[in-house]
Design a protein around this motif. Sequence first.
Motif, PDB file in Angstrom:
ATOM      1  N   ARG A 186       0.846  -1.092   0.036  1.00 40.31           N
ATOM      2  CA  ARG A 186       0.114   0.028  -0.121  1.00 40.31           C
ATOM      3  C   ARG A 186       0.680   1.407  -0.117  1.00 40.31           C
ATOM      4  N   ASP A 187       0.261   2.298  -0.619  1.00 43.76           N
ATOM      5  CA  ASP A 187       0.736   3.679  -0.441  1.00 43.76           C
ATOM      6  C   ASP A 187      -0.169   4.505   0.140  1.00 43.76           C
ATOM      7  N   ASN A 188       0.385   4.881   1.591  1.00 47.49           N
ATOM      8  CA  ASN A 188      -0.606   5.537   2.508  1.00 47.49           C
ATOM      9  C   ASN A 188      -0.932   7.097   1.831  1.00 47.49           C
ATOM     10  N   ALA A 189       0.329   7.561   1.257  1.00 50.11           N
ATOM     11  CA  ALA A 189       0.254   8.874   0.578  1.00 50.11           C
ATOM     12  C   ALA A 189      -1.011   9.009  -0.497  1.00 50.11           C
ATOM     13  N   LYS A 190      -1.099   7.937  -1.245  1.00 48.36           N
ATOM     14  CA  LYS A 190      -2.107   7.777  -2.252  1.00 48.36           C
ATOM     15  C   LYS A 190      -3.349   7.063  -1.901  1.00 48.36           C
ATOM     16  N   ASN A 191      -3.360   6.692  -0.472  1.00 51.53           N
ATOM     17  CA  ASN A 191      -4.809   5.845  -0.098  1.00 51.53           C
ATOM     18  C   ASN A 191      -4.951   4.710  -1.098  1.00 51.53           C
ATOM     19  N   THR A 192      -3.766   3.886  -1.677  1.00 55.91           N
ATOM     20  CA  THR A 192      -3.903   3.030  -2.726  1.00 55.91           C
ATOM     21  C   THR A 192      -3.238   1.591  -2.170  1.00 55.91           C
ATOM     22  N   VAL A 193      -4.131   0.521  -2.461  1.00 53.03           N
ATOM     23  CA  VAL A 193      -3.425  -0.643  -2.229  1.00 53.03           C
ATOM     24  C   VAL A 193      -3.154  -1.589  -3.398  1.00 53.03           C
ATOM     25  N   TYR A 194      -2.386  -2.291  -3.456  1.00 47.86           N
ATOM     26  CA  TYR A 194      -1.775  -3.207  -4.657  1.00 47.86           C
ATOM     27  C   TYR A 194      -1.800  -4.530  -4.523  1.00 47.86           C
ATOM     28  N   LEU A 195      -2.360  -5.365  -5.403  1.00 46.50           N
ATOM     29  CA  LEU A 195      -2.027  -6.653  -5.469  1.00 46.50           C
ATOM     30  C   LEU A 195      -1.308  -7.357  -6.391  1.00 46.50           C
ATOM     31  N   GLU A 196      -0.110  -7.726  -6.271  1.00 44.61           N
ATOM     32  CA  GLU A 196       0.865  -8.310  -7.211  1.00 44.61           C
ATOM     33  C   GLU A 196       0.418  -9.852  -7.351  1.00 44.61           C
ATOM     34  N   MET A 197      -0.176 -10.381  -8.457  1.00 45.62           N
ATOM     35  CA  MET A 197      -0.490 -11.772  -8.472  1.00 45.62           C
ATOM     36  C   MET A 197       0.596 -12.449  -9.513  1.00 45.62           C
ATOM     37  N   ASN A 198       1.334 -13.398  -9.236  1.00 46.02           N
ATOM     38  CA  ASN A 198       2.354 -14.133  -9.811  1.00 46.02           C
ATOM     39  C   ASN A 198       1.740 -15.527 -10.098  1.00 46.02           C
ATOM     40  N   SER A 199       2.330 -16.254 -10.922  1.00 47.02           N
ATOM     41  CA  SER A 199       2.304 -17.769 -10.972  1.00 47.02           C
ATOM     42  C   SER A 199       0.713 -18.021 -10.852  1.00 47.02           C
ATOM     43  N   LEU A 200      -0.177 -17.320 -11.460  1.00 46.82           N
ATOM     44  CA  LEU A 200      -1.448 -17.373 -11.443  1.00 46.82           C
ATOM     45  C   LEU A 200      -2.141 -18.917 -11.902  1.00 46.82           C
ATOM     46  N   LYS A 201      -3.176 -19.221 -11.295  1.00 45.87           N
ATOM     47  CA  LYS A 201      -3.552 -20.622 -11.547  1.00 45.87           C
ATOM     48  C   LYS A 201      -5.150 -20.362 -12.053  1.00 45.87           C
ATOM     49  N   GLU A 225      -7.456 -21.728 -10.620  1.00 41.67           N
ATOM     50  CA  GLU A 225      -8.547 -21.874  -9.519  1.00 41.67           C
ATOM     51  C   GLU A 225      -8.286 -20.190  -8.863  1.00 41.67           C
ATOM     52  N   ASP A 226      -7.576 -19.374  -9.454  1.00 41.57           N
ATOM     53  CA  ASP A 226      -7.501 -18.012  -8.887  1.00 41.57           C
ATOM     54  C   ASP A 226      -8.393 -17.115  -9.461  1.00 41.57           C
ATOM     55  N   THR A 227      -9.250 -17.671 -10.681  1.00 42.65           N
ATOM     56  CA  THR A 227     -10.454 -17.058 -11.293  1.00 42.65           C
ATOM     57  C   THR A 227     -11.540 -16.613 -10.489  1.00 42.65           C
ATOM     58  N   ALA A 228     -11.627 -15.307 -10.226  1.00 45.92           N
ATOM     59  CA  ALA A 228     -12.692 -14.967  -9.436  1.00 45.92           C
ATOM     60  C   ALA A 228     -12.967 -13.300  -9.487  1.00 45.92           C
ATOM     61  N   VAL A 229     -13.896 -12.750  -9.139  1.00 48.62           N
ATOM     62  CA  VAL A 229     -14.129 -11.405  -9.017  1.00 48.62           C
ATOM     63  C   VAL A 229     -13.434 -10.763  -7.617  1.00 48.62           C
ATOM     64  N   TYR A 230     -12.468  -9.787  -8.026  1.00 51.10           N
ATOM     65  CA  TYR A 230     -11.649  -9.556  -6.739  1.00 51.10           C
ATOM     66  C   TYR A 230     -12.203  -8.186  -6.411  1.00 51.10           C
ATOM     67  N   TYR A 231     -12.318  -8.129  -5.063  1.00 50.49           N
ATOM     68  CA  TYR A 231     -12.829  -7.171  -4.447  1.00 50.49           C
ATOM     69  C   TYR A 231     -11.809  -6.402  -3.315  1.00 50.49           C
ATOM     70  N   CYS A 232     -11.799  -5.002  -3.410  1.00 50.37           N
ATOM     71  CA  CYS A 232     -11.047  -4.129  -2.522  1.00 50.37           C
ATOM     72  C   CYS A 232     -11.946  -3.669  -1.282  1.00 50.37           C
ATOM     73  N   ALA A 233     -11.384  -3.700  -0.149  1.00 45.55           N
ATOM     74  CA  ALA A 233     -12.054  -3.364   1.111  1.00 45.55           C
ATOM     75  C   ALA A 233     -11.275  -2.428   2.008  1.00 45.55           C
ATOM     76  N   ALA A 234     -11.885  -1.669   2.587  1.00 49.06           N
ATOM     77  CA  ALA A 234     -10.968  -0.753   3.562  1.00 49.06           C
ATOM     78  C   ALA A 234     -11.721  -0.456   4.988  1.00 49.06           C
ATOM     79  N   SER A 235     -11.107  -0.352   5.999  1.00 53.31           N
ATOM     80  CA  SER A 235     -11.811   0.046   7.259  1.00 53.31           C
ATOM     81  C   SER A 235     -11.389   1.360   7.812  1.00 53.31           C
ATOM     82  N   ARG A 236     -12.387   1.962   8.445  1.00 54.63           N
ATOM     83  CA  ARG A 236     -11.972   3.447   8.985  1.00 54.63           C
ATOM     84  C   ARG A 236     -11.099   3.366  10.158  1.00 54.63           C
ATOM     85  N   ILE A 237     -11.305   2.301  11.081  1.00 56.39           N
ATOM     86  CA  ILE A 237     -10.682   2.518  12.304  1.00 56.39           C
ATOM     87  C   ILE A 237      -9.964   1.237  12.640  1.00 56.39           C
TER      88      ILE A 237
END
Length: 127
Positions: A72-87, A89-101
Amino acid sequence: QVQLVESGGGLVQAGGSLRLSCAASGRTFSPYAMGWFRQAPGKEREIVAAVPRSAANTYYADSVKGRFTISRDNAKNTVYLEMNSLKAEDTAVYYCAASRIYQPPILIRTQSAYDYWGQGTQVTVSS
């Protein structure tokens, strides 16, 4: 109003790589934990990875350990997911989530810890 916008999904062959991004917007919003979840057809949504603001106690599901990296880059409020060696079974809809506290480490792997969700991005891995 807080919004999470994901990008980077797509179609890739098995063994390939993709990088997902999720930007959180909203005046004065500084998320504590940010995470990635996924939902495959006919299955429940599951945790993939989560990272608190300090990046300590980062969590990975066993199925992606050693292949995926969350950051994550806190200055940009951005999170990343680097996915390698994909299979297939990794097929899916991917959702990002954030908590306030603050959430204790054991909870950031649970859906209930999160207040905001993105719309989801499709990842399809062909075998």
